[in-house]
Design a protein around this motif. Structure first.
Motif, PDB file in Angstrom:
ATOM      1  N   SER A 102      13.061  -5.235 -20.786  1.00  8.67           N
ATOM      2  CA  SER A 102      11.886  -4.872 -19.992  1.00  8.67           C
ATOM      3  C   SER A 102      11.089  -6.087 -19.590  1.00  8.67           C
ATOM      4  O   SER A 102       9.939  -5.995 -19.215  1.00  8.67           O
ATOM      5  N   ALA A 103      11.699  -7.271 -19.686  1.00  8.76           N
ATOM      6  CA  ALA A 103      10.999  -8.485 -19.265  1.00  8.76           C
ATOM      7  C   ALA A 103      10.594  -8.368 -17.813  1.00  8.76           C
ATOM      8  O   ALA A 103      11.384  -7.986 -16.971  1.00  8.76           O
ATOM      9  N   GLY A 104       9.359  -8.695 -17.557  1.00 11.70           N
ATOM     10  CA  GLY A 104       8.872  -8.609 -16.182  1.00 11.70           C
ATOM     11  C   GLY A 104       8.716  -7.175 -15.724  1.00 11.70           C
ATOM     12  O   GLY A 104       8.647  -6.898 -14.542  1.00 11.70           O
ATOM     13  N   GLY A 105       8.630  -6.245 -16.639  1.00 13.29           N
ATOM     14  CA  GLY A 105       8.457  -4.835 -16.264  1.00 13.29           C
ATOM     15  C   GLY A 105       9.732  -4.124 -15.889  1.00 13.29           C
ATOM     16  O   GLY A 105       9.719  -3.011 -15.399  1.00 13.29           O
ATOM     17  N   ILE A 106      10.892  -4.753 -16.105  1.00 15.81           N
ATOM     18  CA  ILE A 106      12.158  -4.147 -15.689  1.00 15.81           C
ATOM     19  C   ILE A 106      12.715  -3.321 -16.841  1.00 15.81           C
ATOM     20  O   ILE A 106      13.453  -3.822 -17.689  1.00 15.81           O
ATOM     21  N   THR A 107      12.335  -2.075 -16.892  1.00 13.84           N
ATOM     22  CA  THR A 107      12.827  -1.161 -17.920  1.00 13.84           C
ATOM     23  C   THR A 107      14.038  -0.414 -17.393  1.00 13.84           C
ATOM     24  O   THR A 107      14.418  -0.538 -16.226  1.00 13.84           O
ATOM     25  N   SER A 108      14.616   0.405 -18.249  1.00 12.84           N
ATOM     26  CA  SER A 108      15.755   1.225 -17.812  1.00 12.84           C
ATOM     27  C   SER A 108      15.328   2.181 -16.703  1.00 12.84           C
ATOM     28  O   SER A 108      16.096   2.482 -15.790  1.00 12.84           O
ATOM     29  N   TYR A 109      14.074   2.638 -16.780  1.00 12.31           N
ATOM     30  CA  TYR A 109      13.547   3.512 -15.731  1.00 12.31           C
ATOM     31  C   TYR A 109      13.545   2.787 -14.383  1.00 12.31           C
ATOM     32  O   TYR A 109      13.973   3.323 -13.355  1.00 12.31           O
ATOM     33  N   VAL A 110      13.078   1.531 -14.393  1.00  9.73           N
ATOM     34  CA  VAL A 110      13.038   0.753 -13.155  1.00  9.73           C
ATOM     35  C   VAL A 110      14.438   0.544 -12.612  1.00  9.73           C
ATOM     36  O   VAL A 110      14.705   0.709 -11.414  1.00  9.73           O
ATOM     37  N   ARG A 111      15.375   0.179 -13.496  1.00  8.96           N
ATOM     38  CA  ARG A 111      16.753  -0.040 -13.045  1.00  8.96           C
ATOM     39  C   ARG A 111      17.331   1.207 -12.407  1.00  8.96           C
ATOM     40  O   ARG A 111      18.010   1.156 -11.387  1.00  8.96           O
ATOM     41  N   THR A 112      17.039   2.361 -13.010  1.00 12.32           N
ATOM     42  CA  THR A 112      17.559   3.624 -12.470  1.00 12.32           C
ATOM     43  C   THR A 112      16.973   3.922 -11.093  1.00 12.32           C
ATOM     44  O   THR A 112      17.688   4.238 -10.143  1.00 12.32           O
ATOM     45  N   VAL A 113      15.659   3.797 -10.980  1.00 15.18           N
ATOM     46  CA  VAL A 113      14.982   4.100  -9.710  1.00 15.18           C
ATOM     47  C   VAL A 113      15.487   3.183  -8.598  1.00 15.18           C
ATOM     48  O   VAL A 113      15.813   3.634  -7.496  1.00 15.18           O
ATOM     49  N   LEU A 114      15.579   1.881  -8.895  1.00 15.75           N
ATOM     50  CA  LEU A 114      15.979   0.936  -7.859  1.00 15.75           C
ATOM     51  C   LEU A 114      17.452   1.075  -7.507  1.00 15.75           C
ATOM     52  O   LEU A 114      17.844   0.911  -6.357  1.00 15.75           O
ATOM     53  N   CYS A 115      18.269   1.375  -8.503  1.00 13.51           N
ATOM     54  CA  CYS A 115      19.701   1.573  -8.232  1.00 13.51           C
ATOM     55  C   CYS A 115      19.907   2.791  -7.342  1.00 13.51           C
ATOM     56  O   CYS A 115      20.648   2.748  -6.361  1.00 13.51           O
ATOM     57  N   GLY A 180       7.377   8.767  -6.836  1.00 11.38           N
ATOM     58  CA  GLY A 180       8.447   9.499  -6.135  1.00 11.38           C
ATOM     59  C   GLY A 180       9.698   8.677  -5.905  1.00 11.38           C
ATOM     60  O   GLY A 180      10.705   9.185  -5.422  1.00 11.38           O
ATOM     61  N   GLY A 181       9.638   7.363  -6.233  1.00  8.49           N
ATOM     62  CA  GLY A 181      10.825   6.527  -6.085  1.00  8.49           C
ATOM     63  C   GLY A 181      10.713   5.530  -4.944  1.00  8.49           C
ATOM     64  O   GLY A 181       9.704   5.454  -4.224  1.00  8.49           O
ATOM     65  N   VAL A 182      11.772   4.753  -4.778  1.00  8.19           N
ATOM     66  CA  VAL A 182      11.856   3.725  -3.742  1.00  8.19           C
ATOM     67  C   VAL A 182      13.173   3.906  -2.997  1.00  8.19           C
ATOM     68  O   VAL A 182      14.205   4.146  -3.615  1.00  8.19           O
ATOM     69  N   HIS A 183      13.143   3.801  -1.670  1.00  6.85           N
ATOM     70  CA  HIS A 183      14.341   4.002  -0.856  1.00  6.85           C
ATOM     71  C   HIS A 183      14.494   2.817   0.099  1.00  6.85           C
ATOM     72  O   HIS A 183      13.637   2.576   0.939  1.00  6.85           O
ATOM     73  N   TRP A 184      15.595   2.082  -0.060  1.00  5.24           N
ATOM     74  CA  TRP A 184      15.821   0.826   0.671  1.00  5.24           C
ATOM     75  C   TRP A 184      16.795   1.053   1.816  1.00  5.24           C
ATOM     76  O   TRP A 184      17.834   1.673   1.639  1.00  5.24           O
ATOM     77  N   VAL A 185      16.459   0.530   2.997  1.00  2.00           N
ATOM     78  CA  VAL A 185      17.361   0.589   4.148  1.00  2.00           C
ATOM     79  C   VAL A 185      17.485  -0.819   4.732  1.00  2.00           C
ATOM     80  O   VAL A 185      16.480  -1.419   5.127  1.00  2.00           O
ATOM     81  N   SER A 186      18.705  -1.362   4.762  1.00  4.49           N
ATOM     82  CA  SER A 186      18.953  -2.636   5.441  1.00  4.49           C
ATOM     83  C   SER A 186      19.168  -2.337   6.917  1.00  4.49           C
ATOM     84  O   SER A 186      20.154  -1.698   7.287  1.00  4.49           O
ATOM     85  N   VAL A 187      18.250  -2.753   7.759  1.00 11.03           N
ATOM     86  CA  VAL A 187      18.262  -2.326   9.163  1.00 11.03           C
ATOM     87  C   VAL A 187      18.957  -3.357  10.055  1.00 11.03           C
ATOM     88  O   VAL A 187      20.027  -3.128  10.588  1.00 11.03           O
ATOM     89  N   GLY A 188      18.350  -4.543  10.216  1.00  7.21           N
ATOM     90  CA  GLY A 188      18.953  -5.565  11.060  1.00  7.21           C
ATOM     91  C   GLY A 188      18.871  -5.239  12.539  1.00  7.21           C
ATOM     92  O   GLY A 188      18.188  -4.317  12.969  1.00  7.21           O
ATOM     93  N   LYS A 189      19.598  -6.008  13.342  1.00  6.21           N
ATOM     94  CA  LYS A 189      19.633  -5.816  14.794  1.00  6.21           C
ATOM     95  C   LYS A 189      20.490  -4.602  15.106  1.00  6.21           C
ATOM     96  O   LYS A 189      21.672  -4.572  14.765  1.00  6.21           O
ATOM     97  N   GLN A 190      19.913  -3.571  15.735  1.00  6.76           N
ATOM     98  CA  GLN A 190      20.629  -2.317  15.946  1.00  6.76           C
ATOM     99  C   GLN A 190      20.491  -1.837  17.381  1.00  6.76           C
ATOM    100  O   GLN A 190      19.473  -2.070  18.033  1.00  6.76           O
ATOM    101  N   ASP A 191      21.547  -1.143  17.851  1.00  9.73           N
ATOM    102  CA  ASP A 191      21.392  -0.342  19.053  1.00  9.73           C
ATOM    103  C   ASP A 191      21.090   1.078  18.589  1.00  9.73           C
ATOM    104  O   ASP A 191      20.991   1.356  17.400  1.00  9.73           O
ATOM    105  N   LYS A 192      20.963   2.006  19.524  1.00 13.52           N
ATOM    106  CA  LYS A 192      20.538   3.357  19.149  1.00 13.52           C
ATOM    107  C   LYS A 192      21.571   4.078  18.302  1.00 13.52           C
ATOM    108  O   LYS A 192      21.235   4.836  17.395  1.00 13.52           O
TER     109      LYS A 192
END
Length: 1253
Positions: A102-115, A180-192
């Motif tokens: 949990s160093a730096g606040g990284i608990t198993s809960y954090v790992r699960t949410v971010l994963c 409620g969690g965190v949701h990551w989207v890698s966007v980049g240069k996109q067309d429609k």
């Protein structure tokens, strides 16, 4: 494990063992590294679910506090909140001082949410930048749970992505701000198309528990709406992180009233969206100390012990984290080469590589070149292979296993070397690994290996063909999504013309890809690659593109339609049809059922002119006042003017710095106004293209503009996302009036015909009318949102965007479009005159009234346009469908004289349609009350069209004989096709002789509309029923008649029995058996408390069935007045029933689309057909089940409803579906051999279908 935790687990052990499913729980615990794969296997080997749960708890009891916490978090994430509550009191106190995890606040809960949220893992070597991380967290905290934007911006390679990920890698911060969690989207240069794929994937992730029944969104607007609902209802108080945003228009698609953190090179991207905005700038340089820290971690030395060259290396790297990491990775392997690498950077001895992107780092190429040169000789070639990867694409290990012909472990070993040298990035999602390159690395590889790129892409295709076949790709394969999205890209890049055609012109490929991602990306590929096809292939390309666009609403749904059957409905000249026919014949030999639409016509192209003036989506187009010119604007930031007759271009103006959203001609045709996402309004000389005025008073994008009709005093109205309207006098330099009142974006505005009022439509769900002449104040407001409210959805949660409006020519009424409905309001009283529903699967983009008649034209998101004829204020009758655009339609507008109308679309085209031609070609439609006679190989159809003509149609040749004109409510053919009988709304019955086409008998016996009519088997007697509750028996040869009168309410229908008997049923709940020779009742069955909706007679003539609005069906014997069986279980009105030919089975269908098959002998339920419901609560059958029929061998059942379906009676599973153009089929006529089927849909289209053999 603490005694408290252990006791709590033991105390609630029984409840846990009874309820939990272990598989997903264990996934969480394995990712937390508290459970081993061997322990997982041990649990899985247990025989039952309860035994598996018991084994898991037994294993946890032997572990430590972290296992307890991981188990608790897993229960929360998998929806076992009630069980998690039981364990909450036993949570052990784990202090950060002794919790290395949990160093730096990284608990198993954090790992699960971010994963779960797809947040990237930390780099191999990581240095904290606490000040910046704290700044991001502080800005996020300021959102305080409300929608808003936090922007992390800086140059490429400065570490924005790592910082964004690090900001949420904190237990306390996550729990307090984003539970409620965190949701990551890698966007980049996109067309429609690419953006739609990103949105689809995000929606799929957010809605995993519904993935089996919820189809993917088919367009960006639908995806945005789905995202808003998911974030609001399923993931409240969660954070959406958008990494690497390039364009403002992309950001608009994620503007879904949620909390958003984004990374970008351009902090102005958020100018296009509303809400609170905060920025965190990131300097391009790490700073000397942080750079040295990275080097020290790579070489495992203290900063103070680093050689002097280290300071110079940081200087040459300009502090870029990416470049420093590349050099650090090299030094880790060769710690004695400090001076060597410094000299390489200083002397720039590696060949400069021309940059293909906007990134500008002088040190990057040197660092990349050094890193690649220092790779082992045996793996350098593998890194070169990565040149084919696209930016912002994460590639599963399996793809590279295919490319290199290696086992997973071998590939991962090679890739790990690249990762260790910072030449590649790794992301773990669950148990699988994905790899990706930084944009800078993609640019480097592309330029360095440009001469080899074609061969490298060829290698990808060759290896794919060795390992895969198109039809064997399965969604559960790790690499399936990658090949679906990028196979055509690799073929096009390899210049493999033949292979590309074989792929794109393959129904197998279309099926595989659309099942995964819907049709939008495929249509995009057809547009993107059609320029490399020759003329012959170009025509085929158009065939497939049209097939996809016209069937897109079906191809995105679940369950997925049979694509071969859809292909059989295409014109016979189409390559799609020819492929489908070939496949259907092959599969028919193996017992598959397919149907030919034998009377289909070639699709007529009703558009008069098609032009492609733009290089991107066309958002708006309009006619000049004289009708001779058309102005258009769109996503390519230009204004185009061309001739309406020929399409000849007159003007092309680079009008704005961002997308041009609307344009309008002034009434005198001298000026054209444009408005844009750049917040500006501009006035142009319509002939010379010279800029006359530029206004910059709106604070957000300007969505609409419209001129007054009075040419002597021109005013321009504009509406913006800043929630206000402005009036501009062209003689003044500033805005004349600003009108406040809307609480959200103003989407559309229109002056009334007399210019006294201005109507405005807004995303706040209202239509407002403003007094233009006097005060410019709000005169009235209509809350359109209220017409969509339901008891299930609170008003504050529903978003109703009022898209557009149009005034009736005399100014008395105004038409308004919102979601999938059209409303007609009386502007004086604000009362609703009409409400028209256009369908469940499309939203209305635009609407317009014809200037001189009652026509209205509506643009839909389903790639088509509908013309509605508003006959009166109570109903709207659709006159025509205009299909031809290959993507969704943004705008539709009539010419000033109403003789034509134009449509503009995302497919970059503008189409011009002749109103009269469109209406005439679509106006002649059939009513659904038809009669059909099957004689050997002949099919004869008797039908009535909407202009009162009685038609006799030869089903084989398509020949139509027009018999007579009359007000026909029902009709029938005599058994030997000698006579036709028809009833009218006035109660009259007439008989026509087919030989000479003359009416020779007529009788006016009924008092109300005649609804059903039928000849007896000998053709001498005519039976009819009416709204007047009577049944008439008329021997038309002797002219004798009598009435069967006993029903208390309208007779629903009747059926002739043997031995001069007749069965009738009524709204009064009774079924009666009559002797039609004597006119007496022989049996009177009181069947239901509610309406009897249908009856069927068993083929052995001993029983009959009745179905009712009381949700039940019953089986009766003609010998007893009480039912043999009461069949319960339907949850809607039971609308139809049918006995099998052998009289052993009864099928019943209800208003929820459900079909049940029962045993006649004991009333037992044998099969439940159509148990799966599809999206938005729609029934599997697309609505009511209205008719049923068994095959002669009783093994197959055909049903009519929203479309036609064939069922395997033995298994209860669907064997084929035929999607009609319209819906609401009333009846299916089936030939005795069960090979020919006839029906009419609610659009009046006749379908004669034949089983393909």
């Amino acid at each position: 494990m603490d005694a408290k935790a252990r006791n709590c687990l033991l105390q609630h052990r029984e409840a846990l063992e009874k309820d939990i499913k272990t598989s997903y729980i264990m996934d969480h615990m394995i990712s937390d590294r508290v459970l081993t794969p061997l322990e997982e296997e041990k649990v899985k080997n247990e025989p039952t679910q309860q035994h598996r749960a018991a084994m898991l708890i037994k294993i946890i009891l032997k572990k430590d506090n972290y296992s307890y916490i991981s188990f608790y978090n897993a229960l929360l994430h998998e929806g076992y909140k009630d069980l998690a509550v039981l364990l909450h009191g036993g949570l052990p106190d784990v202090s950060s001082s002794n919790d290395k995890d949990s160093a730096g606040g990284i608990t198993s809960y954090v790992r699960t949410v971010l994963c779960e949220g797809g947040v990237p893992q930390r780099p191999v070597v990581f240095v904290t930048r606490k000040k910046l991380v704290n700044a991001i967290q502080q800005k996020l905290s300021k959102l305080n749970g409300e929608p808003g934007w936090v922007t992390v911006y800086g140059m490429a390679g400065c570490g924005k992505t790592v910082l964004a990920a690090e900001a949420v890698r904190d237990h306390v911060f996550l729990e307090s701000c984003f539970p409620g969690g965190v949701h990551w989207v890698s966007v980049g240069k996109q067309d429609k198309s690419g953006l739609l794929m990103k949105l689809q994937n995000l929606c799929m992730r957010l809605d995993q528990d519904e993935s089996s029944s919820q189809r993917l969104p088919l367009n960006i607007e639908e995806a945005k709406d789905r995202l808003r609902i998911l974030m609001l209802r399923k993931h409240p108080r969660s954070l959406l992180i958008l990494d690497d945003i390039w364009d403002p228009w992309v950001l608009k698609a994620f503007d879904s009233q949620c909390q958003i953190l984004l990374t970008t090179r351009d902090k102005s991207v958020t100018d296009s969206v509303m809400g609170p905005k905060y920025v965190v700038p990131v300097e391009s340089s790490l700073g000397k100390e942080k750079g040295l820290e990275i080097l020290s971690l790579f070489v495992n030395m203290k900063k103070a012990d680093l050689p002097e060259e280290a300071h110079s290396i940081i200087k040459e790297c300009k502090g870029s984290p990416l470049v420093v990491s590349l050099i650090g990775a090299l030094l880790r392997d060769f710690p004695e080469r400090w001076g060597y690498y410094l000299r390489q950077l200083q002397n720039k001895q590696f060949r400069r590589i021309r940059k293909s992107s906007s990134y500008d780092y002088e040190a990057l190429d040197e660092a990349m070149s050094i890193s690649v040169e220092m790779l082992r000789e045996d793996i350098k070639g593998y890194y070169t292979d990565l040149s084919v990867l696209q930016k912002d694409v994460k590639v599963p290990t399996k793809v590279l296993c295919v490319l290199w012909d290696m086992e997973t472990e071998e590939v991962e070993d090679i890739l790990q070397e690249f990762v260790n040298k910072s030449l590649l990035f790794c992301d773990r999602n669950g148990k699988s690994f994905c790899y990706y390159l930084h944009d800078l690395q993609v640019d480097f590889l592309t330029e360095k290996n440009r001469s080899q790129l074609q061969d490298l892409h060829k290698k990808v295709i060759t290896q794919f063909q060795r390992h895969h076949q198109l039809h064997t790709l399965s969604p559960d394969q790790e690499d399936c999504m990658y090949w679906s999205n990028f196979l055509a890209y690799h073929m096009a890049s390899a210049d493999m013309h033949k292979e590309l055609c074989a792929l794109m012109f393959s129904l197998d490929w279309i099926k595989a890809k659309t099942e995964l991602v819907g049709p939008a990306h495929l249509i995009h590929e057809f547009v993107e690659y059609r320029d490399i096809l020759d003329e012959k292939d170009y025509a085929v390309c158009e065939n497939f593109q049209e097939f996809l666009s016209l069937n897109g609403h079906l191809l995105g749904r679940q369950p997925f339609p049979n694509i071969v059957q859809l292909g059989l409905c295409e014109p016979e000249t189409s390559e799609v049809y020819q492929q489908a026919k070939l496949k259907a014949k092959q599969e028919a030999d193996n017992g598959m059922l397919y149907l030919e639409w034998t009377n289909k016509k070639n699709i007529k192209n009703l558009s008069r002119l098609v032009v492609r003036p733009h290089t991107d989506a066309v958002y708006h187009a309009c006619f000049s006042e004289d009708g001779h010119r058309i102005a258009s604007c769109g996503a390519d930031k230009t204004l185009q003017v061309f001739k309406a007759e020929t399409g000849e271009k007159l003007l092309e103006i680079k009008a704005h710095e961002d997308e041009v959203l609307c344009c309008a001609f002034s009434t005198d045709d001298k000026f054209i106004a444009t408005c844009s996402a750049d917040k500006k309004v501009k006035i142009w000389n319509s002939v010379t293209g010279q800029l006359v005025h530029s206004y910059e008073e709106h604070s957000e994008q300007v969505n609409c503009c419209h001129f007054t009709h009075n040419r002597h005093h021109l005013l321009l109205a504009t509406g913006s996302s800043d929630c206000v309207l402005k009036l501009w006098d062209l003689d003044q330099k500033r805005c004349r009036n600003t009108m406040f009142g809307h609480t959200s974006s103003v989407n559309h505005c229109r002056f009334s015909p007399d210019d006294k009022l201005l109507a405005s439509c807004s995303a706040d769900g209202t239509l407002k009318l403003w007094d233009v002449v006097k005060s410019a104040n709000e005169r009235s407001s209509i809350n359109v949102k209220q017409f969509f409210l339901s008891s299930e959805e609170p008003q504050e949660e529903m978003e109703v965007i009022v898209k557009c409006c149009s005034w009736y020519s005399d100014g008395s009424k105004i038409m308004v479009a919102a979601k999938n409905k059209i409303f007609l309001f009386d502007f004086r009283t604000s009362g609703v005159l009409a409400e028209i529903h256009t369908g469940h699967h499309s939203t209305i983009r635009y609407c317009d009234f014809s200037p001189h008649n009652h026509l209205a034209v509506v643009a839909l998101s389903q790639y088509c346009v509908e013309i509605l004829k508003l006959w009166n204020v109570d109903s709207g009758l659709k006159v025509a469908d205009c299909r031809g655009h290959l993507s969704w339609v943004h705008c539709v507008m009539f010419s000033p004289d109403g003789s034509s109308f134009l449509t503009s679309s995302d497919d970059q085209t503008i189409r011009l349609w002749e109103t009269k031609k469109v209406c005439e070609n679509s106006a002649i439609v059939l009513k659904q009350e038809i009669d059909v006679v099957f004689q050997e190989n002949e099919v004869t159809v008797l039908a009535v069209d909407n202009i009162r003509r009685l038609q006799l149609i030869n089903g084989k040749t398509g020949q139509i004989d027009y018999l007579t004109e009359a007000q026909v409510s029902c009709c029938c053919l005599s058994p030997h096709l000698q006579h036709v009988a028809f009833g009218g709304h006035d109660g009259t019955i007439q008989i026509l002789e087919l030989l000479n086409n003359r009416i020779f008998q007529s009788r006016n016996g009924h008092k109300n509309t005649v609804w059903h009519i039928q000849f007896t088997a000998d053709g001498k007697t005519l039976i009819s029923s009416s709204d007047d509750s009577t049944i008439q028996v008329w021997n038309w040869q002797s002219e004798e008649y009598f009435f069967l009168q006993a029903h208390q309410e309208t007779v629903k229908d009747f059926r002739l029995l043997k031995n001069s008997r007749l069965l009738s049923w009524s709204f009064d709940g009774t079924v009666k058996v009559w002797n039609i020779t004597t006119g007496r009742i022989e049996k009177d069955f009181v069947c239901h408390q509610d309406t009897v909706l249908s009856c069927d007679i068993s083929p052995d003539a001993t029983k009959f069935s009745s179905t009712s609005a009381d949700n039940t069906a019953k089986i009766w014997s003609f010998e007893h007045l009480s039912p043999l069986h009461e069949l319960k279980g339907h949850k809607g009105c039971v609308r139809c029933s049918a006995f099998s030919v052998d009289s052993t089975l009864l099928a019943t269908g209800d208003d929820n689309g459900e079909i049940r098959i029962w045993s006649v002998s004991d009333g037992a339920l044998l099969h439940l057909c159509a148990p799966v419901s599809i999206e938005e609560g729609a029934a599997t059958h697309g609505g009511w089940v209205t008719d049923l029929c068994f095959s002669p061998d009783s093994k197959t059942l055909v049903s009519a409803g929203g479309y036609l379906k064939w069922w395997n009676v033995v298994t209860g599973e669907s064997s084929q579906t035929f999607y009609t153009n319209g819906t609401n089929l009333k009846k299916i006529h089936v030939s005795p051999d069960f090979k020919t089927y006839v029906t009419v849909d609610n659009l009046g289209i006749l379908y004669i279908l034949q089983i393909l053999e």
